[in-house]
Design a protein around this motif. Structure first.
Motif, PDB file in Angstrom:
ATOM      1  N   HIS A  70       0.828  -1.209   0.000  1.00  0.00           N
ATOM      2  CA  HIS A  70       0.000   0.000   0.000  1.00  0.00           C
ATOM      3  C   HIS A  70       0.864   1.262   0.000  1.00  0.00           C
ATOM      4  CE1 HIS A  70      -3.217   2.814   1.030  1.00  0.00           C
ATOM      5  NE2 HIS A  70      -2.428   3.293   1.979  1.00  0.00           N
ATOM      6  N   TYR A  71       1.847   1.303   0.875  1.00  0.00           N
ATOM      7  CA  TYR A  71       2.686   2.497   0.975  1.00  0.00           C
ATOM      8  C   TYR A  71       3.781   2.513  -0.090  1.00  0.00           C
ATOM      9  CZ  TYR A  71       0.315   3.293   5.397  1.00  0.00           C
ATOM     10  OH  TYR A  71      -0.661   3.512   6.346  1.00  0.00           O
ATOM     11  N   GLY A  72       4.345   1.344  -0.380  1.00  0.00           N
ATOM     12  CA  GLY A  72       5.435   1.284  -1.350  1.00  0.00           C
ATOM     13  C   GLY A  72       4.998   1.587  -2.766  1.00  0.00           C
ATOM     14  N   LEU A  73       3.770   1.189  -3.116  1.00  0.00           N
ATOM     15  CA  LEU A  73       3.256   1.434  -4.464  1.00  0.00           C
ATOM     16  C   LEU A  73       2.220   2.553  -4.490  1.00  0.00           C
ATOM     17  CD1 LEU A  73       2.904  -2.158  -5.981  1.00  0.00           C
ATOM     18  CD2 LEU A  73       4.859  -0.600  -6.022  1.00  0.00           C
ATOM     19  N   GLY A  74       2.192   3.353  -3.441  1.00  0.00           N
ATOM     20  CA  GLY A  74       1.366   4.552  -3.461  1.00  0.00           C
ATOM     21  C   GLY A  74       1.931   5.537  -4.461  1.00  0.00           C
ATOM     22  N   PRO A  75       1.270   6.652  -4.693  1.00  0.00           N
ATOM     23  CA  PRO A  75       1.731   7.612  -5.710  1.00  0.00           C
ATOM     24  C   PRO A  75       3.201   8.008  -5.582  1.00  0.00           C
ATOM     25  CG  PRO A  75      -0.444   8.213  -4.946  1.00  0.00           C
ATOM     26  CD  PRO A  75      -0.004   7.070  -4.073  1.00  0.00           C
ATOM     27  N   ALA A  76       3.643   8.321  -4.358  1.00  0.00           N
ATOM     28  CA  ALA A  76       5.036   8.753  -4.166  1.00  0.00           C
ATOM     29  C   ALA A  76       6.005   7.598  -4.400  1.00  0.00           C
ATOM     30  CB  ALA A  76       5.219   9.320  -2.761  1.00  0.00           C
ATOM     31  N   GLY A  77       5.721   6.457  -3.778  1.00  0.00           N
ATOM     32  CA  GLY A  77       6.604   5.303  -3.925  1.00  0.00           C
ATOM     33  C   GLY A  77       6.683   4.813  -5.354  1.00  0.00           C
ATOM     34  N   ALA A  78       5.541   4.773  -6.038  1.00  0.00           N
ATOM     35  CA  ALA A  78       5.515   4.307  -7.422  1.00  0.00           C
ATOM     36  C   ALA A  78       6.317   5.243  -8.328  1.00  0.00           C
ATOM     37  CB  ALA A  78       4.069   4.213  -7.903  1.00  0.00           C
ATOM     38  N   LEU A  79       6.167   6.537  -8.111  1.00  0.00           N
ATOM     39  CA  LEU A  79       6.902   7.514  -8.920  1.00  0.00           C
ATOM     40  C   LEU A  79       8.406   7.370  -8.719  1.00  0.00           C
ATOM     41  CD1 LEU A  79       6.851   9.932 -10.829  1.00  0.00           C
ATOM     42  CD2 LEU A  79       6.615  11.415  -8.833  1.00  0.00           C
ATOM     43  N   VAL A 108       1.223   5.658 -19.125  1.00  0.00           N
ATOM     44  CA  VAL A 108      -0.044   5.507 -19.839  1.00  0.00           C
ATOM     45  C   VAL A 108      -0.967   4.538 -19.097  1.00  0.00           C
ATOM     46  CG1 VAL A 108      -1.079   4.524 -21.916  1.00  0.00           C
ATOM     47  CG2 VAL A 108       0.794   6.152 -22.116  1.00  0.00           C
ATOM     48  N   GLY A 109      -0.441   3.394 -18.695  1.00  0.00           N
ATOM     49  CA  GLY A 109      -1.265   2.418 -17.987  1.00  0.00           C
ATOM     50  C   GLY A 109      -1.738   2.912 -16.644  1.00  0.00           C
ATOM     51  N   TRP A 110      -0.881   3.632 -15.944  1.00  0.00           N
ATOM     52  CA  TRP A 110      -1.201   4.128 -14.602  1.00  0.00           C
ATOM     53  C   TRP A 110      -2.188   5.292 -14.669  1.00  0.00           C
ATOM     54  CZ3 TRP A 110       2.894   6.742 -10.924  1.00  0.00           C
ATOM     55  CH2 TRP A 110       2.395   6.739  -9.607  1.00  0.00           C
ATOM     56  N   THR A 147      -3.174  -1.586  -8.316  1.00  0.00           N
ATOM     57  CA  THR A 147      -3.156  -2.719  -9.233  1.00  0.00           C
ATOM     58  C   THR A 147      -2.853  -2.266 -10.650  1.00  0.00           C
ATOM     59  OG1 THR A 147      -4.847  -3.769  -7.845  1.00  0.00           O
ATOM     60  CG2 THR A 147      -4.431  -4.756  -9.988  1.00  0.00           C
ATOM     61  N   ALA A 148      -3.408  -1.132 -11.050  1.00  0.00           N
ATOM     62  CA  ALA A 148      -3.136  -0.609 -12.389  1.00  0.00           C
ATOM     63  C   ALA A 148      -1.649  -0.308 -12.563  1.00  0.00           C
ATOM     64  CB  ALA A 148      -3.968   0.647 -12.644  1.00  0.00           C
ATOM     65  N   PHE A 149      -1.028   0.252 -11.535  1.00  0.00           N
ATOM     66  CA  PHE A 149       0.404   0.523 -11.604  1.00  0.00           C
ATOM     67  C   PHE A 149       1.194  -0.779 -11.720  1.00  0.00           C
ATOM     68  CE2 PHE A 149       4.524   0.817  -9.449  1.00  0.00           C
ATOM     69  CZ  PHE A 149       5.145   1.780 -10.248  1.00  0.00           C
ATOM     70  N   ALA A 150       0.793  -1.797 -10.940  1.00  0.00           N
ATOM     71  CA  ALA A 150       1.479  -3.090 -11.004  1.00  0.00           C
ATOM     72  C   ALA A 150       1.384  -3.688 -12.402  1.00  0.00           C
ATOM     73  CB  ALA A 150       0.885  -4.048  -9.973  1.00  0.00           C
ATOM     74  N   VAL A 151       0.212  -3.579 -13.025  1.00  0.00           N
ATOM     75  CA  VAL A 151       0.031  -4.076 -14.392  1.00  0.00           C
ATOM     76  C   VAL A 151       0.927  -3.307 -15.356  1.00  0.00           C
ATOM     77  CG1 VAL A 151      -1.609  -4.251 -16.312  1.00  0.00           C
ATOM     78  CG2 VAL A 151      -2.330  -4.853 -13.991  1.00  0.00           C
ATOM     79  N   ALA A 152       0.931  -1.987 -15.243  1.00  0.00           N
ATOM     80  CA  ALA A 152       1.740  -1.157 -16.133  1.00  0.00           C
ATOM     81  C   ALA A 152       3.224  -1.472 -15.973  1.00  0.00           C
ATOM     82  CB  ALA A 152       1.479   0.317 -15.849  1.00  0.00           C
ATOM     83  N   LEU A 153       3.656  -1.664 -14.735  1.00  0.00           N
ATOM     84  CA  LEU A 153       5.067  -1.977 -14.472  1.00  0.00           C
ATOM     85  C   LEU A 153       5.433  -3.337 -15.061  1.00  0.00           C
ATOM     86  CD1 LEU A 153       7.492  -0.713 -12.895  1.00  0.00           C
ATOM     87  CD2 LEU A 153       6.858  -2.212 -10.991  1.00  0.00           C
ATOM     88  N   ALA A 154       4.552  -4.323 -14.873  1.00  0.00           N
ATOM     89  CA  ALA A 154       4.812  -5.668 -15.388  1.00  0.00           C
ATOM     90  C   ALA A 154       4.861  -5.672 -16.915  1.00  0.00           C
ATOM     91  CB  ALA A 154       3.745  -6.631 -14.886  1.00  0.00           C
ATOM     92  N   ALA A 180      -1.059 -10.209  -9.234  1.00  0.00           N
ATOM     93  CA  ALA A 180      -2.011 -10.966  -8.422  1.00  0.00           C
ATOM     94  C   ALA A 180      -1.828 -10.673  -6.933  1.00  0.00           C
ATOM     95  CB  ALA A 180      -1.861 -12.462  -8.688  1.00  0.00           C
ATOM     96  N   VAL A 181      -0.571 -10.575  -6.496  1.00  0.00           N
ATOM     97  CA  VAL A 181      -0.280 -10.284  -5.084  1.00  0.00           C
ATOM     98  C   VAL A 181      -0.775  -8.884  -4.723  1.00  0.00           C
ATOM     99  CG1 VAL A 181       1.573  -9.883  -3.410  1.00  0.00           C
ATOM    100  CG2 VAL A 181       1.654 -11.886  -4.902  1.00  0.00           C
ATOM    101  N   VAL A 182      -0.507  -7.922  -5.595  1.00  0.00           N
ATOM    102  CA  VAL A 182      -0.951  -6.543  -5.338  1.00  0.00           C
ATOM    103  C   VAL A 182      -2.477  -6.479  -5.303  1.00  0.00           C
ATOM    104  CG1 VAL A 182      -0.996  -4.188  -6.236  1.00  0.00           C
ATOM    105  CG2 VAL A 182       1.125  -5.501  -6.316  1.00  0.00           C
TER     106      VAL A 182
END
Length: 240
Positions: A70-79, A108-110, A147-154, A180-182
């Protein structure tokens, strides 16, 4: 005919046809419509039963993993994560076009998920019913941004970083497990419905599918008209 450098920076050459835009748009519109339908069922939709089921007897380890996501892939962490990967490609691998390609696919995906969040404006699952472990408020449940970010990253890793069928399949398999984990973590925390995370996969994938013909047909050729890029990409690999 593409130059060797242009061909190397084409994202999955099989997805150059503009017909993919029609496929992507169809998936995007259908998924957004499904989100509106899910919203119309109200906060106590039948799928809420899964969130309630997951809330019983939560495991400390799974809670810790879910909160870290949740925190690691939040907006700040993901960026920060995307900037680190793009920085590595730019400064260490000396691949500026690949860095741009990777960053554009993820963006684009995110960002597509953010647009649909605004369009659908679905309320979060009732926190008192799901025993939500994270305070999430607002009408931004569909689709799940994490989840959208995880898909875009993958997909960015599969399409831009991996090479060859075997490597792409391996990265895609690992990326699918990551997604799936996310997705599971979002429901485990009690902050998303099942349709939210499924919608994220479709929305993010559709947006990226629409982006690939744009990148391959319009952007890549123009990037290589820049003298600095052409000189850089023409350098032998051992000089990079």
């Amino acid at each position: 005919m593409d130059s060797p450098a242009e061909h190397r920076n084409t994202i999955f050459p099989g997805l150059r046809s503009w017909w993919w835009l029609t496929v992507a748009l169809s998936i995007f519109v259908a998924t957004a419509a499904a989100g509106m339908t899910a919203k119309s069922l109200g906060p106590l939709a039948p799928e809420l039963a899964l969130d309630i089921f997951l809330s019983h007897g939560r495991n400390k380890v799974l809670i810790a993993v879910s909160e870290a996501i949740h925190y690691g892939l939040g907006p700040a962490g993901a960026l920060v994560l995307v900037l680190m990967i793009c920085g590595y490609l730019l400064w260490f691998r000396r691949r500026p076009v690949q860095a741009l390609a990777f960053g554009s696919v993820v963006a684009v995906g995110w960002l597509a998920s953010t647009a649909v969040k605004i369009l659908v404006s679905r309320s979060r699952p009732p926190a008192d019913v799901t025993g939500a472990l994270i305070a999430e408020t607002g009408n931004n449940s569909f689709p799940s941004g994490h989840t959208a970010f995880a898909v875009a990253l993958a997909l960015a890793a599969t399409l831009v970083l991996a090479h060859g069928t075997g490597q792409r399949l391996a990265v895609l398999a690992a990326g699918s497990l990551f997604v799936a984990v996310v997705a599971f973590s979002r429901m485990y925390l009690g902050v998303h419905y099942l349709s939210d995370v499924i919608g994220s996969v479709l929305i993010s994938s559709a947006a990226i599918l629409a982006w690939l013909p744009v990148w391959n047909n319009l952007i890549t050729p123009r990037i290589f008209t820049l003298p600095l890029i052409r000189r850089f990409e023409a350098r032998p690999l051992h000089q990079r």
